[in-house]
Design an enzyme around this catalytic site. Structure first.
Site, PDB file in Angstrom:
ATOM      1  N   ASP A 208      -8.527  -1.397  -8.607  1.00  0.00           N
ATOM      2  CA  ASP A 208      -9.615  -1.209  -8.027  1.00  0.00           C
ATOM      3  C   ASP A 208      -9.964   0.345  -8.602  1.00  0.00           C
ATOM      4  O   ASP A 208      -8.934   1.130  -7.745  1.00  0.00           O
ATOM      5  CB  ASP A 208      -9.396  -1.362  -6.611  1.00  0.00           C
ATOM      6  CG  ASP A 208     -10.551  -0.820  -5.826  1.00  0.00           C
ATOM      7  OD1 ASP A 208     -11.582  -0.157  -6.410  1.00  0.00           O
ATOM      8  OD2 ASP A 208     -10.634  -0.694  -4.731  1.00  0.00           O
ATOM      9  N   GLN A 211     -12.497   4.523  -6.844  1.00  0.00           N
ATOM     10  CA  GLN A 211     -12.276   6.136  -6.628  1.00  0.00           C
ATOM     11  C   GLN A 211     -11.809   6.938  -7.755  1.00  0.00           C
ATOM     12  O   GLN A 211     -12.121   8.149  -7.922  1.00  0.00           O
ATOM     13  CB  GLN A 211     -11.414   6.443  -5.375  1.00  0.00           C
ATOM     14  CG  GLN A 211     -11.930   6.074  -4.040  1.00  0.00           C
ATOM     15  CD  GLN A 211     -13.057   6.891  -3.485  1.00  0.00           C
ATOM     16  OE1 GLN A 211     -13.727   7.866  -4.070  1.00  0.00           O
ATOM     17  NE2 GLN A 211     -14.042   5.999  -2.492  1.00  0.00           N
TER      18      GLN A 211
HETATM   19  N1  C6P Z   1     -15.436   3.037  -0.522  1.00  0.00           N
HETATM   20  C1  C6P Z   1     -15.808   4.999   0.935  1.00  0.00           C
HETATM   21  O1  C6P Z   1     -16.549   5.840   1.621  1.00  0.00           O
HETATM   22  P1  C6P Z   1     -18.636  -0.372  -2.945  1.00  0.00           P
HETATM   23  O2  C6P Z   1     -19.050  -0.389  -1.492  1.00  0.00           O
HETATM   24  O3  C6P Z   1     -18.587  -2.105  -3.469  1.00  0.00           O
HETATM   25  O4  C6P Z   1     -19.208   0.298  -4.005  1.00  0.00           O
HETATM   26  O5  C6P Z   1     -16.995   0.014  -3.193  1.00  0.00           O
HETATM   27  C2  C6P Z   1     -15.984  -0.770  -2.308  1.00  0.00           C
HETATM   28  C3  C6P Z   1     -14.778   0.158  -2.428  1.00  0.00           C
HETATM   29  C4  C6P Z   1     -13.718  -0.451  -3.186  1.00  0.00           C
HETATM   30  N2  C6P Z   1     -12.429   0.360  -3.305  1.00  0.00           N
HETATM   31  C5  C6P Z   1     -12.325   1.558  -2.722  1.00  0.00           C
HETATM   32  C6  C6P Z   1     -11.097   2.224  -3.387  1.00  0.00           C
HETATM   33  C7  C6P Z   1     -13.366   2.247  -2.149  1.00  0.00           C
HETATM   34  O6  C6P Z   1     -13.337   3.509  -1.900  1.00  0.00           O
HETATM   35  C8  C6P Z   1     -14.630   1.687  -1.946  1.00  0.00           C
HETATM   36  C9  C6P Z   1     -15.699   2.200  -1.246  1.00  0.00           C
HETATM   37  C10 C6P Z   1     -16.389   3.969   0.279  1.00  0.00           C
HETATM   38  O7  C6P Z   1     -14.573   5.073   0.855  1.00  0.00           O
HETATM   39  C11 C6P Z   1     -17.260   3.097   0.992  1.00  0.00           C
HETATM   40  S1  C6P Z   1     -16.447   2.170   2.487  1.00  0.00           S
END
Ligand code: C6P
Length: 417
Positions: A208, A211
């Site tokens: 993942d 970030q």
């Molecule tokens: N974290 C945060 O404020 P999406 O929403 O699909 O673009 O990303 C999801 C996601 C998956 N893995 C990690 C490590 C993330 O940080 C995030 C999204 C945002 O931390 C929104 S909750």
């Protein structure tokens, strides 16, 4: 805001001019100090203009229209896909799938790979710092297939405890799903070591990278991983677009996840044959303009250079660390500077994180508060919520100072109560 005279590999003041939103005052007239970059980053003008260019000049559906606009937009989309391939160092452009974001990318793997290849008794290896997007899809598919979830323990300072890896990584482990960088602790995980040890056991590795990509941790071949997911909106691109990288052989062996137009070769009344990669996993109309905008975002960050961005963000994080630690009652969660990216989450004695975020907002400082979609991690931390400041390539040292002053203001407000 100036960079307070500190060196950066690029001119931060000039870079800020590329982001139209940054010098727009907030409704109350205060300047914006945007430190919620972990949630989504602001967009440079080149990305915004690319979206406008797309809709004004070559808006059409891709891979369908036998007309000039259709050809033009398809060429633009495939050029963006090639930019993603080059960014990730992937072998083949067909290994790059466009999705709606990290969440969709991981759900695709959990459903399309998990449903076909997981058997009762198989194991999936996770850990408690994962975002819900890299946890809940695995819970669901494990439940459906009778597989078991196991967890790499965390060290006291919020890193993966790899001394315990052999206890949880077994011959039954089919996949290790791990974040490259925690969205709360800021921890940068040693993907190379994890991937090497997982592969030695015959397990696949999903990263993942939501970030980590904005900070330049991007390669899928060094270290070699099997799946790699990220979102366009966190890397200066539009919302609604994401990427799943998957190794060709694995993607080819998987069944489709979403079904409909574009993902088929031949449809009969009772059954269908599926298209080649990447179309097999791109059913329906994908976010076309957004994918093209992501291409422009990649050009933008590569123009500045990931090394320069990471160096600048490291300076910001170091300054934040230094100053925050001097605030009485403030507790930073997660590891020291050597093991983290540009995210700092904290608690302040006597001030609830939601109140803290609201009071910081009064000073124009935008941060996030809550569980940040990591409830198991917050349970592990022993708190229900934290306040999170996250830094991007355009943030300044003066903004770090503004954050710390605003926290002091919040503490005073609560002392008066
Ligand atoms: N974290 C945060 O404020 P999406 O929403 O699909 O673009 O990303 C999801 C996601 C998956 N893995 C990690 C490590 C993330 O940080 C995030 C999204 C945002 O931390 C929104 S909750």
């Amino acid at each position: 805001m100036s960079n307070a005279g500190l060196d950066s590999a690029y001119d931060v003041a000039a870079v800020r001019q590329d982001f139209p939103i940054l010098d727009k005052p907030l409704p109350g007239g205060m300047p914006l100090v945007y430190l919620d970059n972990g949630a989504t980053v602001q967009k440079p003008r080149s990305v915004i203009e690319k979206l406008v260019e797309c809709y004004e000049n070559y808006n059409a559906n891709v891979h369908r229209g036998i007309h000039s606009l259709g050809d033009q937009v398809t060429t633009e989309l495939e050029a963006a896909r090639e930019k993603v391939r080059a960014l990730l160092g992937a072998d083949e452009v067909e290994e790059i799938l466009f999705t709606s974001g990290t969440t969709m990318s991981i759900n695709l793997v959990a459903n399309a790979w998990g449903r076909k290849f997981l058997r009762a008794g198989d194991e999936l290896l996770l850990n408690e710092m994962e975002h819900h997007a890299n946890l809940v899809p695995w819970q669901q598919i494990a439940h459906e297939r009778g597989a078991k979830l196991r967890f790499i323990p965390l060290t006291a300072d919020g890193r993966l405890d790899l001394t315990a890896l052999d206890d949880v990584l077994t011959d039954r482990t089919k996949l290790v799903a791990v974040t490259a960088m925690s969205n709360v602790l800021g921890t940068i995980n040693p993907i190379g070591e994890i991937a090497a040890r997982a592969h030695a056991r015959g397990a696949l590795v999903l990263v993942d990278a939501a970030q980590s990509v904005p900070h330049g941790l991007v390669n899928v071949n060094d270290p070699r991983v099997d799946f790699f997911a990220f979102s366009g909106h966190k890397v200066y691109g539009p919302t609604g677009i994401g990427v799943l990288y998957g190794r060709r052989k694995i993607l080819e062996a998987m069944d489709p996840f979403l079904c409909g137009g574009n993902m088929i070769r031949r449809v009969r009344k009772e059954s269908s044959d599926f298209a080649e990669l990447p179309s097999k996993f791109e059913a329906g109309t994908i976010p076309i303009a957004q994918a093209i905008g992501l291409g422009a975002a990649i050009d933008y960050v590569q123009g500045l250079g990931f090394e320069a961005i990471a160096a600048h963000e490291h300076q910001l994080t170091a300054r934040a660390f230094d100053q925050l630690q001097q605030i009485p009652g403030l507790q930073i969660v997660g590891p020291g500077l050597a093991h983290r990216g540009s995210i700092v989450s904290f608690t302040v004695e006597g001030v609830h994180p939601h109140d803290m975020a609201e009071l910081l907002d009064r000073k124009g400082v935008a941060v996030r508060a809550g569980h940040h979609c990591t409830m198991p991690l917050h349970e592990w931390l022993g708190v229900t919520a934290t306040t999170r400041a996250s830094f991007a390539l355009y943030n300044t040292h003066a903004e770090i100072d503004a954050l710390c002053e605003a926290i002091q203001y919040a503490r005073q407000v609560f002392r008066r109560k």
